[in-house]
Each structure stands twice: as C-alpha cells, then as structure tokens.
Write a protein that holds these residues in place. Structure first.
Motif, PDB file in Angstrom:
ATOM      1  N   VAL A 278      -0.147 -10.866  -5.906  1.00 51.20           N
ATOM      2  CA  VAL A 278      -1.089 -10.046  -5.150  1.00 51.20           C
ATOM      3  C   VAL A 278      -0.347  -8.833  -4.593  1.00 51.20           C
ATOM      4  CG1 VAL A 278      -2.750  -9.988  -3.268  1.00 51.20           C
ATOM      5  CG2 VAL A 278      -2.330 -12.124  -4.495  1.00 51.20           C
ATOM      6  N   CYS A 279      -0.855  -7.647  -4.854  1.00 51.90           N
ATOM      7  CA  CYS A 279      -0.213  -6.408  -4.398  1.00 51.90           C
ATOM      8  C   CYS A 279      -1.165  -5.633  -3.506  1.00 51.90           C
ATOM      9  CB  CYS A 279       0.200  -5.544  -5.586  1.00 51.90           C
ATOM     10  SG  CYS A 279       1.499  -6.272  -6.607  1.00 51.90           S
ATOM     11  N   VAL A 280      -0.612  -5.075  -2.456  1.00 54.25           N
ATOM     12  CA  VAL A 280      -1.406  -4.312  -1.485  1.00 54.25           C
ATOM     13  C   VAL A 280      -0.676  -3.021  -1.162  1.00 54.25           C
ATOM     14  CG1 VAL A 280      -2.548  -4.334   0.764  1.00 54.25           C
ATOM     15  CG2 VAL A 280      -2.196  -6.488  -0.464  1.00 54.25           C
ATOM     16  N   SER A 281      -1.399  -1.913  -1.122  1.00 54.47           N
ATOM     17  CA  SER A 281      -0.853  -0.631  -0.679  1.00 54.47           C
ATOM     18  C   SER A 281      -1.736  -0.099   0.437  1.00 54.47           C
ATOM     19  CB  SER A 281      -0.792   0.385  -1.823  1.00 54.47           C
ATOM     20  OG  SER A 281       0.123  -0.032  -2.817  1.00 54.47           O
ATOM     21  N   ILE A 282      -1.117   0.241   1.552  1.00 49.93           N
ATOM     22  CA  ILE A 282      -1.859   0.775   2.705  1.00 49.93           C
ATOM     23  C   ILE A 282      -1.285   2.136   3.049  1.00 49.93           C
ATOM     24  CG2 ILE A 282      -2.488   0.468   5.123  1.00 49.93           C
ATOM     25  CD1 ILE A 282      -2.260  -2.534   4.700  1.00 49.93           C
ATOM     26  N   ARG A 283      -2.148   3.140   3.046  1.00 55.62           N
ATOM     27  CA  ARG A 283      -1.755   4.490   3.443  1.00 55.62           C
ATOM     28  C   ARG A 283      -2.283   4.754   4.847  1.00 55.62           C
ATOM     29  NH1 ARG A 283      -3.572   8.871  -0.673  1.00 55.62           N
ATOM     30  NH2 ARG A 283      -2.560  10.131   0.927  1.00 55.62           N
ATOM     31  N   ARG A 284      -1.369   5.039   5.754  1.00 56.90           N
ATOM     32  CA  ARG A 284      -1.755   5.313   7.138  1.00 56.90           C
ATOM     33  C   ARG A 284      -2.036   6.794   7.341  1.00 56.90           C
ATOM     34  NH1 ARG A 284       0.277   2.254  10.988  1.00 56.90           N
ATOM     35  NH2 ARG A 284      -1.399   3.198  12.191  1.00 56.90           N
ATOM     36  N   HIS A 285      -2.921   7.088   8.272  1.00 54.91           N
ATOM     37  CA  HIS A 285      -3.135   8.469   8.717  1.00 54.91           C
ATOM     38  C   HIS A 285      -2.712   8.530  10.175  1.00 54.91           C
ATOM     39  CE1 HIS A 285      -5.136   9.723   5.053  1.00 54.91           C
ATOM     40  NE2 HIS A 285      -5.846   8.613   5.099  1.00 54.91           N
ATOM     41  N   ARG A 286      -1.451   8.911  10.373  1.00 50.39           N
ATOM     42  CA  ARG A 286      -0.883   8.886  11.722  1.00 50.39           C
ATOM     43  C   ARG A 286      -1.469   9.966  12.613  1.00 50.39           C
ATOM     44  NH1 ARG A 286       4.269  10.544  11.424  1.00 50.39           N
ATOM     45  NH2 ARG A 286       4.683   9.771  13.526  1.00 50.39           N
TER      46      ARG A 286
ATOM     47  N   ASN B  84       3.346   4.068   5.650  1.00 46.31           N
ATOM     48  CA  ASN B  84       2.856   3.379   4.458  1.00 46.31           C
ATOM     49  C   ASN B  84       3.363   1.943   4.436  1.00 46.31           C
ATOM     50  OD1 ASN B  84       1.568   5.698   2.980  1.00 46.31           O
ATOM     51  ND2 ASN B  84       3.652   6.489   3.102  1.00 46.31           N
ATOM     52  N   ILE B  85       2.557   1.052   3.857  1.00 45.76           N
ATOM     53  CA  ILE B  85       2.908  -0.357   3.722  1.00 45.76           C
ATOM     54  C   ILE B  85       2.647  -0.762   2.279  1.00 45.76           C
ATOM     55  CG2 ILE B  85       2.495  -2.698   4.561  1.00 45.76           C
ATOM     56  CD1 ILE B  85       1.197  -1.372   7.069  1.00 45.76           C
ATOM     57  N   ASP B  86       3.647  -1.361   1.637  1.00 44.71           N
ATOM     58  CA  ASP B  86       3.510  -1.817   0.255  1.00 44.71           C
ATOM     59  C   ASP B  86       3.875  -3.288   0.173  1.00 44.71           C
ATOM     60  OD1 ASP B  86       2.878   0.744  -1.101  1.00 44.71           O
ATOM     61  OD2 ASP B  86       4.858   1.317  -0.370  1.00 44.71           O
ATOM     62  N   VAL B  87       2.966  -4.078  -0.393  1.00 50.65           N
ATOM     63  CA  VAL B  87       3.136  -5.528  -0.486  1.00 50.65           C
ATOM     64  C   VAL B  87       3.152  -5.935  -1.955  1.00 50.65           C
ATOM     65  CG1 VAL B  87       2.167  -7.772   0.157  1.00 50.65           C
ATOM     66  CG2 VAL B  87       1.914  -5.808   1.704  1.00 50.65           C
ATOM     67  N   ASN B  88       4.238  -6.531  -2.401  1.00 52.85           N
ATOM     68  CA  ASN B  88       4.353  -7.047  -3.767  1.00 52.85           C
ATOM     69  C   ASN B  88       4.444  -8.564  -3.703  1.00 52.85           C
ATOM     70  OD1 ASN B  88       4.613  -4.313  -4.474  1.00 52.85           O
ATOM     71  ND2 ASN B  88       6.842  -4.407  -4.347  1.00 52.85           N
ATOM     72  N   GLY B  89       3.394  -9.198  -3.238  1.00 51.14           N
ATOM     73  CA  GLY B  89       3.426 -10.616  -2.942  1.00 51.14           C
ATOM     74  C   GLY B  89       3.668 -10.817  -1.459  1.00 51.14           C
ATOM     75  N   ALA B  90       3.242 -11.952  -0.936  1.00 54.20           N
ATOM     76  CA  ALA B  90       3.245 -12.180   0.511  1.00 54.20           C
ATOM     77  C   ALA B  90       4.625 -12.077   1.140  1.00 54.20           C
ATOM     78  CB  ALA B  90       2.643 -13.557   0.811  1.00 54.20           C
ATOM     79  N   ASN B  91       5.680 -12.348   0.363  1.00 52.79           N
ATOM     80  CA  ASN B  91       7.026 -12.363   0.938  1.00 52.79           C
ATOM     81  C   ASN B  91       7.881 -11.180   0.501  1.00 52.79           C
ATOM     82  OD1 ASN B  91       7.237 -13.157  -1.692  1.00 52.79           O
ATOM     83  ND2 ASN B  91       8.740 -14.781  -1.329  1.00 52.79           N
TER      84      ASN B  91
END
Length: 431
Positions: A171-179, A95-102
């Motif tokens: 800007v917030c991004v959530s990415i759920r991977r399917h490994r 999983n990848i969670d982004v709470n702003g670019a940095n």
C-alpha cells in the motif's frame, strides 16, 4: 491472572483490535452518524477494562500521561490518520510518502526527506484507516480495495492524498501539504519567492486583467503562486475555479473571496455512467458570469475551452501548467490541444495563445527546497508558425529572475491605466 491486553509495543495493537471488533458489532450505518461518540465510548471502555485487568494482576495501571497518549493514538487510528496524524498536524511538514506501513518518508520545509517510524502496525491496518478516511471525507468514490485500487481525496486541512494498492507491491500513500494556504504577494516577498518589485508588478498585472499562466515543475510552488495572485482579485468579483482535486481553496477563504464557485470533475460510477470531465466544467464555468476563471492545473483537453475563454472576454483568468520554461509553457499547451478530441493544429493553437494569454510566470525550486520565480514572459501575438513574446525576466546566475527586457507598448498602456509605471522596474538590479 493474566491481562487480556499485554503491555509493550503490541499493547496498542491489541487495544485497537478490540475496539475494532466492538465497533463492528455496533453496526453503525454507512453515514457514520454518531461514529465519533461511539469510538470515544468504546476506547474508554477498553482502556478501563485494561486497567482493571492490570490491577487484578497486581500491576499498576497506566499513568494519566501514557493513557492520554494511547487514547489519542487509538482515536486517530479510527477517526483521523493514525500514525500519520502527528505529521499532518506539524506545520513544517511539506510532503509525506508511504511505501507500506513501516516505510515512511517525511519532507520538512527546506530539508531532504527523512525516514520516520511506522505509521501503522500492518498494511491491513493502513488500508482500514484509508477506507475509513474516504468514507468520512465524502469522497466521490468511497471504495479502496483490489477492485478500486486507488484513492484520491482532500484531507480536512486541504492536503492532497493519493493512495494505491494491488497495482503496487504494498500500500502506497503520497500526501502533499499546503503549508501556506493564504499567502499574499507581500508574504511571498518575505519568503524570498519574489522580489519587492514583483509585488507591485504582479498586483498591477492582475488589476489590468491579464490572463496569466503559472508554469513550473513538480513541487515548485505553482499552486502557492497562483493562490497569491488570486488574492489580488477584488472581494466583490465572481470567481469560478475548476480543480482536480481542490487545492487552491479559494472557496474556503470566504473573507477574501465571498463569491466563489468551486468545481471538481466527477468520475463515472461502477456502471461507467455520470462522469464529468475538466473540459465540460471549463465550458460550464464560462456560462456562469465569471469575472475570473481559474483552472488549478491544465493537463489535457480542457486547454481548448480555457483558451476560448481567454479569447472571448473572460479576461483576468489564470491557470497553472507543468513546463520547464516560460517558452516551453505554450508548447505544452499546443501539445495538449493537439491531443484533445478536436485535435487543433499547432497554427490554430498558437493564434489562440497569442490572442488570449498575456503573461507566463515561471517558478522553480533550488536543491535546498527554496522556491522562487525564475522568469516572466509577456505574450505579444502569434502567427501560424510561432508565438511572439518579450522575455521580461530570465533566470540569473543562481536561477533567480533577473530583469532583462521591457513590456510592449500595449502592455505599458494597460499597466498605466491601473496606476502602475513599468519604468519603476530597475533593469540593473537582480530581482
């Protein structure tokens, strides 16, 4: 003479800004036709000009290794996921969670989330990257701006991306991977998700055309479990999947499932027209001669046509649901049915569950990230006040499923018909 592209941390940002400026001047149409070639050409031009400027300033050009790394970074920012691309390419990332670019957190398999370096130089660059990605992915709604502050799409590798802006501070991004997009039941046993006994049991339940509900909390492996069960379907069988968004990916595995129709809801356009919801798609699916109807996740009014499909001959169908236990699963189903436009009372819903659902499989996740089956329950029947069931497996001392019950005579007969003897389960041994 001073280089037009300063060397250092900002070098890549200056190069990207120059490529972006020239890309806008190219006036590529909305179809993005030829964009890859144009971007590659512009990156080559800008890198060459940078090297010439450095030589004129009596400074050495970039080494081949550094230039290749910089070229790939620039290409990813325009054609891929920029600074996120290395994590998308890493098979161990879940999983990848982004709470702003940095402010970026990455979860690796079996580990707690860790903070990683910035994935873009600014939130504006991150927005630009997401807008480009939406345009290239064929997403139904290509806008991502204050007027349409959310983006929901599937990445080329099957991962699910959801992003917001304007309604969140950054800007917030959530990415759920399917490994594990193509795991079988045997593979799940190798991973410790199910026992060796369960491999044969689940295979027999699918062969007996049982209607199965996979239940569990967020990120417990429901989709992976459902996908493994679907791999037990015969290759010649016709499968209709309804998902929002696509996650099972059965339609992409044409060798195992050549006859799949994948359906996805469509949101209304900016005029509020043309929307098609999950409920409508489930009804449509039952008219397409399916051998199996698979609803990726039931979470609303679509539960009613799904229960009707379970009860009207579409045996061997499957869905997943967010619930904390096998018993809680049908209470969730009843709640969704009550909230639907039809507002089915609990007694009617219970009878639909009792007549249509055969098996509920509960999956869980340990604190160290390990996923496993915690329970299996057979639905026997129902009346106006309750759903009657047999708890076949229940959580043991470490939450792993332990065999504690037996199937009904009706289910035993169904399993015998497909060549499986339920007495082969050892009631004394933990699963």
């Amino acid at each position: 003479m001073t280089s037009a592209f300063p060397v250092g941390h900002t070098d890549r940002d200056a190069l990207r800004a120059e490529v972006s400026r020239r890309l806008q001047q190219e006036a590529i149409d909305g179809s993005d036709a030829g964009r890859d070639d144009v971007v590659d050409r512009l990156i080559t031009d800008v890198l060459r000009e940078r090297d010439l400027a450095e030589l004129a300033a009596r400074r050495p050009p970039l080494s081949a290794q550094v230039e290749q790394s910089l070229r790939q970074s620039l290409r990813d920012s325009f054609l891929g996921l920029g600074g996120l691309q290395p994590y998308i390419d890493d098979p161990d990332v879940e999983n990848i969670d982004v709470n702003g670019a940095n402010t970026v957190f990455v979860s690796y398999a079996g580990e707690l989330p860790v903070q990683v370096p910035p994935i873009a130089s600014s939130d504006d660059e991150l927005i630009d990257m997401l807008q480009t990605l939406a345009r290239r992915s064929g997403a139904q709604e290509r806008r991502f701006d204050p007027g349409m502050p959310r983006l929901d799409l599937q990445l080329p590798d099957g991962s699910r991306l959801f992003a917001t802006m304007a309604v969140t501070e950054r800007v917030c991004v959530s990415i759920r991977r399917h490994r594990f997009p193509r795991l079988s039941l045997s593979d799940l046993a190798e991973l410790g998700t199910i026992s060796r006994e369960m491999v044969d049991l689940f295979g027999a339940l699918v062969a007996a055309r049982c209607n199965i509900v996979v239940s569990g909390g967020m990120d417990t492996g429901k989709t992976t479990m459902a996908r493994a069960l679907c791999r037990e379907f015969e290759p010649w069988e016709r499968i209709i999947t309804i998902e929002d968004p696509y996650e099972l990916g059965l339609h992409r595995d044409t060798k195992a499932h050549p006859n799949v129709v994948a359906m996805q809801p469509r949101e209304p356009n900016i005029e509020g027209q043309g929307g098609i919801d999950m409920t409508t798609l489930v009804r449509w699916a039952t008219r397409m001669r399916p051998d199996h109807v698979v609803v990726g996740e039931v979470r609303g009014g679509e539960v009613i046509p799904l229960l009707n499909a379970f009860n009207q001959g579409t045996d061997g169908s499957l869905t997943t649901i967010h619930a904390s236990s096998t018993r809680d699963a049908w209470m969730k189903i009843a709640s969704y049915a009550r909230q639907a436009p039809e507002q089915l009372p609990f007694d009617v819903t219970f009878q639909l569950i009792g007549g249509g659902v055969d098996i509920v499989v509960q999956v869980g996740k340990s604190t160290d990230g390990r996923r496993f089956v915690t329970g299996i329950r057979e639905v026997v029947d129902a009346d106006a006040t309750q759903v009657r069931s047999n708890e076949i497996y229940r959580p043991g001392p470490h939450r792993n499923a332990v065999l504690t019950g037996r199937f009904s005579d009706t289910m035993v007969d169904r399993l015998f018909e497909v060549g499986y003897d339920p007495q082969s389960l050892d009631v004394r041994r933990p699963a």
